[in-house]
Design an enzyme around this catalytic site. Sequence first.
Site, mmCIF file in Angstrom:
data_model
loop_
_atom_site.group_PDB
_atom_site.id
_atom_site.type_symbol
_atom_site.label_atom_id
_atom_site.label_comp_id
_atom_site.label_asym_id
_atom_site.label_seq_id
_atom_site.Cartn_x
_atom_site.Cartn_y
_atom_site.Cartn_z
ATOM 1 N N GLU A 64 -6.839 -21.072 -16.566
ATOM 2 C CA GLU A 64 -7.251 -21.803 -15.360
ATOM 3 C C GLU A 64 -8.356 -22.760 -15.782
ATOM 4 O O GLU A 64 -9.415 -22.321 -16.242
ATOM 5 C CB GLU A 64 -7.763 -20.854 -14.278
ATOM 6 C CG GLU A 64 -8.139 -21.611 -13.012
ATOM 7 C CD GLU A 64 -9.001 -20.806 -12.076
ATOM 8 O OE1 GLU A 64 -9.782 -19.979 -12.558
ATOM 9 O OE2 GLU A 64 -8.891 -20.990 -10.854
ATOM 10 N N ASP A 124 0.859 -1.197 0.000
ATOM 11 C CA ASP A 124 0.000 0.000 0.000
ATOM 12 C C ASP A 124 0.889 1.239 0.000
ATOM 13 O O ASP A 124 1.648 1.460 0.943
ATOM 14 C CB ASP A 124 -0.890 -0.044 1.259
ATOM 15 C CG ASP A 124 -1.649 1.252 1.462
ATOM 16 O OD1 ASP A 124 -2.056 1.521 2.601
ATOM 17 O OD2 ASP A 124 -1.806 2.012 0.481
ATOM 18 N N ASP A 164 -1.812 -1.281 -3.857
ATOM 19 C CA ASP A 164 -2.106 -0.519 -5.086
ATOM 20 C C ASP A 164 -0.943 -0.592 -6.080
ATOM 21 O O ASP A 164 0.121 -1.133 -5.754
ATOM 22 C CB ASP A 164 -2.413 0.938 -4.724
ATOM 23 C CG ASP A 164 -1.369 1.501 -3.748
ATOM 24 O OD1 ASP A 164 -1.764 1.948 -2.651
ATOM 25 O OD2 ASP A 164 -0.179 1.414 -4.062
ATOM 26 N N ASP A 191 -4.687 -10.747 -15.432
ATOM 27 C CA ASP A 191 -5.740 -11.726 -15.135
ATOM 28 C C ASP A 191 -6.952 -11.359 -15.988
ATOM 29 O O ASP A 191 -7.409 -10.210 -15.957
ATOM 30 C CB ASP A 191 -6.104 -11.654 -13.645
ATOM 31 C CG ASP A 191 -6.546 -13.011 -13.123
ATOM 32 O OD1 ASP A 191 -6.119 -13.380 -12.022
ATOM 33 O OD2 ASP A 191 -7.295 -13.718 -13.842
ATOM 34 N N HIS A 239 -3.846 -17.215 -5.025
ATOM 35 C CA HIS A 239 -4.738 -16.412 -4.172
ATOM 36 C C HIS A 239 -5.986 -17.191 -3.739
ATOM 37 O O HIS A 239 -6.796 -16.695 -2.943
ATOM 38 C CB HIS A 239 -5.149 -15.143 -4.934
ATOM 39 C CG HIS A 239 -5.949 -15.481 -6.153
ATOM 40 N ND1 HIS A 239 -5.402 -16.110 -7.266
ATOM 41 C CD2 HIS A 239 -7.255 -15.335 -6.415
ATOM 42 C CE1 HIS A 239 -6.342 -16.321 -8.155
ATOM 43 N NE2 HIS A 239 -7.483 -15.862 -7.670
ATOM 44 N N ASP A 240 -6.153 -18.394 -4.308
ATOM 45 C CA ASP A 240 -7.324 -19.222 -3.949
ATOM 46 C C ASP A 240 -6.957 -20.362 -3.012
ATOM 47 O O ASP A 240 -7.855 -21.092 -2.569
ATOM 48 C CB ASP A 240 -7.924 -19.877 -5.213
ATOM 49 C CG ASP A 240 -8.611 -18.900 -6.116
ATOM 50 O OD1 ASP A 240 -8.674 -19.175 -7.330
ATOM 51 O OD2 ASP A 240 -9.068 -17.855 -5.615
ATOM 52 N N ASP A 263 -3.989 3.856 2.706
ATOM 53 C CA ASP A 263 -5.435 3.676 2.926
ATOM 54 C C ASP A 263 -5.706 2.217 3.314
ATOM 55 O O ASP A 263 -6.848 1.789 3.362
ATOM 56 C CB ASP A 263 -6.227 4.067 1.670
ATOM 57 C CG ASP A 263 -5.847 3.194 0.459
ATOM 58 O OD1 ASP A 263 -6.458 3.388 -0.617
ATOM 59 O OD2 ASP A 263 -4.957 2.323 0.594
ATOM 60 N N ASN A 318 -0.260 4.522 -0.361
ATOM 61 C CA ASN A 318 -0.863 5.789 0.142
ATOM 62 C C ASN A 318 -1.597 5.585 1.465
ATOM 63 O O ASN A 318 -2.458 6.371 1.840
ATOM 64 C CB ASN A 318 -1.812 6.351 -0.928
ATOM 65 C CG ASN A 318 -2.956 5.376 -1.209
ATOM 66 O OD1 ASN A 318 -2.906 4.215 -0.780
ATOM 67 N ND2 ASN A 318 -3.968 5.828 -1.910
ATOM 68 N N ASP A 325 -9.134 -16.721 -16.478
ATOM 69 C CA ASP A 325 -9.895 -17.203 -15.322
ATOM 70 C C ASP A 325 -10.968 -18.211 -15.768
ATOM 71 O O ASP A 325 -11.736 -17.923 -16.698
ATOM 72 C CB ASP A 325 -10.579 -15.975 -14.699
ATOM 73 C CG ASP A 325 -11.229 -16.259 -13.376
ATOM 74 O OD1 ASP A 325 -10.507 -16.634 -12.445
ATOM 75 O OD2 ASP A 325 -12.455 -16.121 -13.283
HETATM 76 O O1 TEU Z 1 -11.284 -19.463 -9.437
HETATM 77 C C1 TEU Z 1 -12.056 -20.506 -10.005
HETATM 78 C C2 TEU Z 1 -12.313 -21.544 -9.004
HETATM 79 O O2 TEU Z 1 -12.756 -22.611 -9.293
HETATM 80 C C3 TEU Z 1 -12.039 -21.192 -7.610
HETATM 81 O O3 TEU Z 1 -13.304 -20.916 -7.051
HETATM 82 C C4 TEU Z 1 -11.351 -22.320 -6.971
HETATM 83 O O4 TEU Z 1 -11.716 -23.524 -7.566
HETATM 84 C C5 TEU Z 1 -11.819 -22.446 -5.545
HETATM 85 O O5 TEU Z 1 -11.611 -21.208 -4.944
HETATM 86 C C6 TEU Z 1 -11.026 -23.543 -4.895
HETATM 87 O O6 TEU Z 1 -9.681 -23.298 -5.010
HETATM 88 C C7 TEU Z 1 -11.206 -18.309 -10.234
HETATM 89 C C8 TEU Z 1 -10.409 -17.267 -9.458
HETATM 90 O O7 TEU Z 1 -9.084 -17.764 -9.240
HETATM 91 C C9 TEU Z 1 -11.119 -17.040 -8.147
HETATM 92 O O8 TEU Z 1 -10.375 -16.159 -7.311
HETATM 93 C C10 TEU Z 1 -12.477 -16.436 -8.454
HETATM 94 O O9 TEU Z 1 -13.208 -16.332 -7.244
HETATM 95 C C11 TEU Z 1 -13.277 -17.330 -9.424
HETATM 96 O O10 TEU Z 1 -12.505 -17.814 -10.523
HETATM 97 C C12 TEU Z 1 -14.404 -16.519 -10.037
HETATM 98 O O11 TEU Z 1 -13.850 -15.535 -10.883
HETATM 99 CA CA CA Z 2 -3.426 2.087 -1.201
#
Ligand code: TEU
Ligand code: CA
Length: 549
Positions: A253, A20, A28, A97, A325-326, A24, A22, A198
């Site tokens: 993906e 971050d 960013d 993405d 991130h998932d 908040d 700034n 995605d």
């Molecule tokens: O994720 C697709 C997806 O299937 C995810 O929901 C994943 O299988 C689940 O979280 C278990 O790991 C993509 C993106 O990576 C995710 O962040 C988004 O929420 C989703 O699509 C919808 O865009």
């Molecule tokens: Ca920020």
Amino acid sequence: MKRDYKEAIVYQIYPRSFKDSNNDGIGDLRGIIEKLDYLEYLGVNAVWLSPVYKSPLDDNGYDISDYCDILPEYGTLDDFKELIAGMHKRGIKLIMDLVINHTSDEHPWFLAAKKDVNSPYRDYYFFRKGKKRRPPNNWTSFFGGSAWEYNPETDDYYLHLFSRKQPDLNWDNPRVREEIKKILKFWLDLGVDGFRCDVINIISKNPDLPNGKSFLPILRGKEHYLNGPNIHEYLRELKNDVFAHYDMFTVGEAVMITPEIALSYIEEGRDELNMVFQFDHMAADNYYIKWFLRKYKPKRLKAAMRKWQSALSGRGWNSLYLENHDQPRSVNRFGSLQYRAESAKMLAAYLLFQQGTPFIYQGQEIGMTNAHFTSLSQYRDVETHNIYKLGRKLGFTHKRMMKKIKYMSRDNARTPMQWSGAENAGFTEGDPWIEVNPNHKEINVESSIKDPDSILQFYRRIIAIRKEYPVCVYGSYREYYPRSDKIAVYERRYQDDCLLVAVNMTGKKASFKPPFDLSGFRLILNNYAKDALELLPYQAKVYYGKAPK
Ligand code: TEU
Ligand code: CA
């Protein structure tokens, strides 16, 4: 065949949690610009940037309301141009993405479609009449519950395979496909070097939208959109009309995909996509539905990796990842908190010397761990809250659901990047949008840079080796001791170069008998000072030498 994307080493940035600038409390673009020297120091040559487009943030940006502008909280298009120039100056490519299975319900297309059955945008989406006040079919969402939301303004329902604020686009509409091509060209003309697509293998649905067969309310209806009827036609159209005209690459993906089906997208010569993210190895600690946990077994991780290494060998290209991130942090799932540094390094060596393009998720390189949240109110993720509600409705206790969430919530990977031991881990001087992991005092970039034996320095050495030895990229893959539930051993061969990787995936010593004479080989990587014959807990060793005949 040599291709740029095979030599890429990609670092995934989740912008909201990276840096971050700034204060908040929200990461960013200017925060990423501040850290470009760090990325160069790490040695990565590409970045996958999770969405930074305008969005109401129902799914943290995977719900886009303007594909050609930056979310003001993240910055401006000028900041973006400065970011990409800064990356390119350092020899770092930028992969955006691309979320094109669905938009936000606040996208102008959807706002027009939902209020007027005669809107020109009506069939950008799936609006269908219900049956006696029931949804048009029995499909369920990835985030739990029905995949349909009632729209009172036109007394019908719209399809959303994710949250109700993520209506699915109707790819059978050629105007939708033309809109998407314009968006792709907009970013490619700004210098973007590729896309992470995605949930790309669900964009084509069976046009009749028939009921799903499964009685479980989990992804019911998936057989009618997984690798759907026109998916290859649509991807070929994107490739022929856009991708083929730029120096770029794509990674798709692909949920619930097999190697054979993956090859129908990525086989060299087809190249509808250059590679895919598959999920088989992500089931090493669950029953393929991530909320149904099971005890992790190294042999499951090995089996999934082996399946893809052998199936794609010589025909297609793997992506290599353990975190994103998932997904929860890999050291919690496949490593050990007692041997955190050793196991994080072991996982790095085990993963990154396989054949394929490595993807390193922010914080993985310093061994960041799961969030340690104790109350539901600490979680931000829409999937987490939806699954909690669904679980409670299905009769699971609060305690049981919190245990599942604590281990599997996507927020485990979304706590702020830990830059230093200072307050808020140096991520922000404001109030962070999600709590910082208290262990940032011990686990952070600043102390990792100073420590020659840190996980970060081990990642830097692996990345340097990958760049120095072509066998790491272009070598064949052969596994030894496949049935072992303790050690993983594989070799890579390219011309007369040979790499042997031997790792102990457990917290106990394990015997290891080299599969061939290593006397002419050099030990080029070891996460312990000792080089005994047996492998110490989570020990990883990599040997390099001339390939034995
Ligand atoms: O994720 C697709 C997806 O299937 C995810 O929901 C994943 O299988 C689940 O979280 C278990 O790991 C993509 C993106 O990576 C995710 O962040 C988004 O929420 C989703 O699509 C919808 O865009
Ligand atoms: Ca920020």
